[in-house]
Each structure stands twice: as C-alpha cells, then as structure tokens.
Design a protein around this motif. Structure first.
Motif, PDB file in Angstrom:
ATOM      1  N   TYR A 203     -34.829  -1.714  50.568  1.00 36.51           N
ATOM      2  CA  TYR A 203     -35.932  -0.780  50.803  1.00 36.51           C
ATOM      3  C   TYR A 203     -35.830  -0.154  52.191  1.00 36.51           C
ATOM      4  O   TYR A 203     -36.110   1.025  52.370  1.00 36.51           O
TER       5      TYR A 203
ATOM      6  N   LEU B 145     -34.255   8.387  53.769  1.00 40.43           N
ATOM      7  CA  LEU B 145     -35.220   9.472  53.524  1.00 40.43           C
ATOM      8  C   LEU B 145     -35.762  10.013  54.851  1.00 40.43           C
ATOM      9  O   LEU B 145     -35.906  11.229  55.032  1.00 40.43           O
TER      10      LEU B 145
ATOM     11  N   ALA C 284     -34.521   9.878  44.458  1.00 40.40           N
ATOM     12  CA  ALA C 284     -35.250  10.262  45.668  1.00 40.40           C
ATOM     13  C   ALA C 284     -34.306  10.888  46.685  1.00 40.40           C
ATOM     14  O   ALA C 284     -34.611  11.932  47.271  1.00 40.40           O
TER      15      ALA C 284
ATOM     16  N   VAL D 133     -45.402  -0.284  52.008  1.00 37.24           N
ATOM     17  CA  VAL D 133     -45.701  -0.985  50.756  1.00 37.24           C
ATOM     18  C   VAL D 133     -44.683  -2.090  50.510  1.00 37.24           C
ATOM     19  O   VAL D 133     -45.040  -3.208  50.094  1.00 37.24           O
TER      20      VAL D 133
ATOM     21  N   MET E 238     -52.303   8.516  53.850  1.00 34.92           N
ATOM     22  CA  MET E 238     -52.415   9.622  52.896  1.00 34.92           C
ATOM     23  C   MET E 238     -53.622  10.497  53.221  1.00 34.92           C
ATOM     24  O   MET E 238     -53.555  11.726  53.131  1.00 34.92           O
TER      25      MET E 238
ATOM     26  N   ASN F  70     -43.827  10.043  53.843  1.00 34.96           N
ATOM     27  CA  ASN F  70     -43.707   9.286  52.602  1.00 34.96           C
ATOM     28  C   ASN F  70     -42.705   8.161  52.719  1.00 34.96           C
ATOM     29  O   ASN F  70     -42.892   7.104  52.106  1.00 34.96           O
TER      30      ASN F  70
ATOM     31  N   LEU G  52     -43.585   4.237  51.906  1.00 36.63           N
ATOM     32  CA  LEU G  52     -42.845   3.350  51.004  1.00 36.63           C
ATOM     33  C   LEU G  52     -42.433   2.076  51.728  1.00 36.63           C
ATOM     34  O   LEU G  52     -42.509   0.976  51.174  1.00 36.63           O
TER      35      LEU G  52
ATOM     36  N   VAL H 290     -39.181  14.150  44.632  1.00 38.79           N
ATOM     37  CA  VAL H 290     -39.116  13.014  45.565  1.00 38.79           C
ATOM     38  C   VAL H 290     -40.390  12.189  45.466  1.00 38.79           C
ATOM     39  O   VAL H 290     -40.356  10.954  45.419  1.00 38.79           O
ATOM     40  N   PHE H 291     -41.551  12.873  45.420  1.00 44.61           N
ATOM     41  CA  PHE H 291     -42.809  12.140  45.391  1.00 44.61           C
ATOM     42  C   PHE H 291     -42.972  11.362  44.096  1.00 44.61           C
ATOM     43  O   PHE H 291     -43.518  10.259  44.102  1.00 44.61           O
TER      44      PHE H 291
ATOM     45  N   ILE I 210     -40.928   8.265  44.490  1.00 42.25           N
ATOM     46  CA  ILE I 210     -41.593   7.274  45.344  1.00 42.25           C
ATOM     47  C   ILE I 210     -42.755   6.625  44.599  1.00 42.25           C
ATOM     48  O   ILE I 210     -43.003   5.424  44.737  1.00 42.25           O
TER      49      ILE I 210
ATOM     50  N   ASN J 253     -50.743   8.531  45.079  1.00 36.46           N
ATOM     51  CA  ASN J 253     -49.609   9.339  45.530  1.00 36.46           C
ATOM     52  C   ASN J 253     -49.363  10.485  44.567  1.00 36.46           C
ATOM     53  O   ASN J 253     -49.112  11.618  44.984  1.00 36.46           O
TER      54      ASN J 253
ATOM     55  N   HIS K 245     -41.318   3.930  42.632  1.00 30.79           N
ATOM     56  CA  HIS K 245     -41.098   2.749  43.461  1.00 30.79           C
ATOM     57  C   HIS K 245     -42.382   1.960  43.647  1.00 30.79           C
ATOM     58  O   HIS K 245     -42.368   0.725  43.638  1.00 30.79           O
ATOM     59  N   TYR K 246     -43.512   2.647  43.827  1.00 26.69           N
ATOM     60  CA  TYR K 246     -44.792   1.944  43.981  1.00 26.69           C
ATOM     61  C   TYR K 246     -45.127   1.159  42.718  1.00 26.69           C
ATOM     62  O   TYR K 246     -45.611   0.027  42.801  1.00 26.69           O
TER      63      TYR K 246
END
Lengths: 111, 167
Positions: free
Chosen positions: A6, A13, B15, A46, A77, A39, A43, B38-39, B42, B58, B45-46
C-alpha cells in the motif's frame, strides 16, 4: 496484504501528482493533480488504520482501534470539497480576466 | 494467489495507469474522465480494506460531485486540445526527473524501515470501517470538529460567491 504494497502504491500515485504539478501549465490539470495527491494520502491513512488491528483483535474481539484514521480521511474529504469550490472560483476569475488558464499568467501578481 | 491479491494488483494497476493518463492526455475533458477512473479504483481499494463508508463517500463526493464540478468548469471555458498551453521539453524533463527522485528516495526509505516488516493491513477482518462504528465515534468524540466543518463549508460558500461574482 503487506503494508509495504500500500505504501508503494500511494507513493507512486503521490509522485505522479507531483510530476503533474511540475510539468503541466493548465491550471485545472494542476488542480486535479493536487486532488490526486490528496487521494493518495487518504488511501494510505485507511491502510494504516487497518495495520495494528491484527494485534488488537487478539486481545479484544470488539476493538475499535483505527477508527480515528478513517475519520481523519472523512475530514480530509470535507476540506477538499471546500477547497475545490474556492479554487475553481479563482480559476474562473483568472479565465474571465485573462481568457486563458495558463498558470504563467499568475506571475503578474508579483508586482 | 488469492482473490484478494488478484483484486489488489488489478486495482493498483488501474489506478496507476489512469493516473498517468491524466497527465498524458492533451484534452482536459479526457483528463477528468481518467481521474474519475482513479477515484473508482481507490474506492475499490477501500472496499477491499472493508472501509465501506469511505468507499461510498469517496464515490459520491469525489467521483460524483467534485469531478462533475471540474467538468462543468472545463466545458464552461470551452477548453480543448488546441488551446492547451505547453511547457517546453526541458521543463517537462526536469519535472519528471525531480518527481522520480522524490519517489526513489521515499521508496528506499520504506525498504529500510524495520518497523514495517511483517506488518499487514487486514483486508476482510475488523468492522471499524462500517457506518455504525464510525457514526458513533464521529458524533461523540469528534462532534466539535464536525460542527466546525459546517462553519468551514459556510465560509467556503461565501468565499466562492464573493470571488466568482462580477465586480
């Protein structure tokens, strides 16, 4: 999933976002690259929020460790949404005054 | 290779490729659409990390609201590939090299970190990402920051209107 995977993904990114900010001159694309960097950080937060859960689950089945990390993502966010509204207003204003979204026009601000 | 690993590598590749396409695309509208990809990756991934609330937020806030706002502004300005300002070749090369150096330094830093060896991010186990748990903590421990964000939104709204109106 090992946490390193990760971290590598998010670093990639984030670096792509930095390269975008450095190489593009369109103000909107620069702004989108900033969103990409935000973003990547989200990630990573998280992923880190689930990192210490394995040891905590052994001691207590109903542990809540890591909840703070996910709430920070929620607040990031919120701030990003407010930032986008103000930033896009500035870009629209720039376009109305110069008829271009080239960020090099912004160096006129220095005088 | 388990199904989780396959999904992880698929979403990561999606991504990264989409993020590169954001930079490479000449037309700003295509850049926005790649950023939406991309979002969504992601958000995947969440979901993989069992953070279901953040995945939905998101998708709704970023891919839905913010990206539509970007698209709206781009179409309002009538930007296209012809009117795209370009930096010269050397500036682009310098940007790519400095970004690559940044990535290299941080990757080597992570490779040396002893604290991170044998640490795993749990994917399926744990229910901290569910809306029941997050809502309880948000409205008990984090209720003051939550109220302050409403003031932040109000000031952002007033600021956007003041900046955007014709003087």
């Amino acid at each position: 999933m090992p946490i390193q995977y990760y971290i590598y993904l998010c670093l990639t990114l984030f670096s792509i976002g930095i390269i975008g900010v450095l190489t593009r001159r369109n103000a909107i694309i620069v702004f989108m690259c900033i969103e990409l960097m935000l973003n990547a950080v989200n990630l990573l937060l998280v992923a880190f929020s689930k990192m210490h859960l394995a040891t905590a689950l052994v001691a207590d089945k109903a542990t809540k460790v890591g909840t703070d990390g996910q709430l920070f993502v929620f607040f990031i966010m919120v701030v990003a949404a407010a930032e986008v509204s103000v930033g896009l207003a500035i870009i629209v204003m720039l376009y109305r005054n110069t008829h271009s979204v080239d960020i090099n026009f912004l160096n006129r601000l220095k005088n | 290779m388990s199904i989780t690993e396959i999904l992880f590598f698929f979403l990561s590749a999606l991504a990264i490729v989409s993020a590169i396409m954001v930079l490479v695309s000449k037309n700003p509208v295509y850049s926005v659409l790649w950023l939406v990809a991309v979002f969504f990756a992601i958000s995947g991934h969440y979901i993989l990390l069992n953070a279901q609330f953040l995945a939905i937020v998101n998708m709704i806030v970023y891919a839905g609201a913010i990206m539509v706002l970007f698209l709206f502004v781009i179409m309002l300005m009538n930007l296209n590939a012809q009117s795209e300002p370009q930096k010269n070749m050397w500036m682009k090369l310098a940007g790519v090299i400095s970004g690559g150096c940044f990535l290299m330094v941080l990757v080597s830093l992570v490779r040396q970190a002893n604290e991170l060896t044998n640490k795993k991010a749990l994917t399926v186990e744990g229910n901290i990402g569910l809306i029941k748990n997050l809502g309880k903590v948000l409205f008990s421990d984090y209720v003051v920051p939550f109220e302050i964000t409403s003031v932040l939104f109000l000031s952002a709204m007033v600021g956007a209107i003041v900046i955007g109106k014709k003087d």
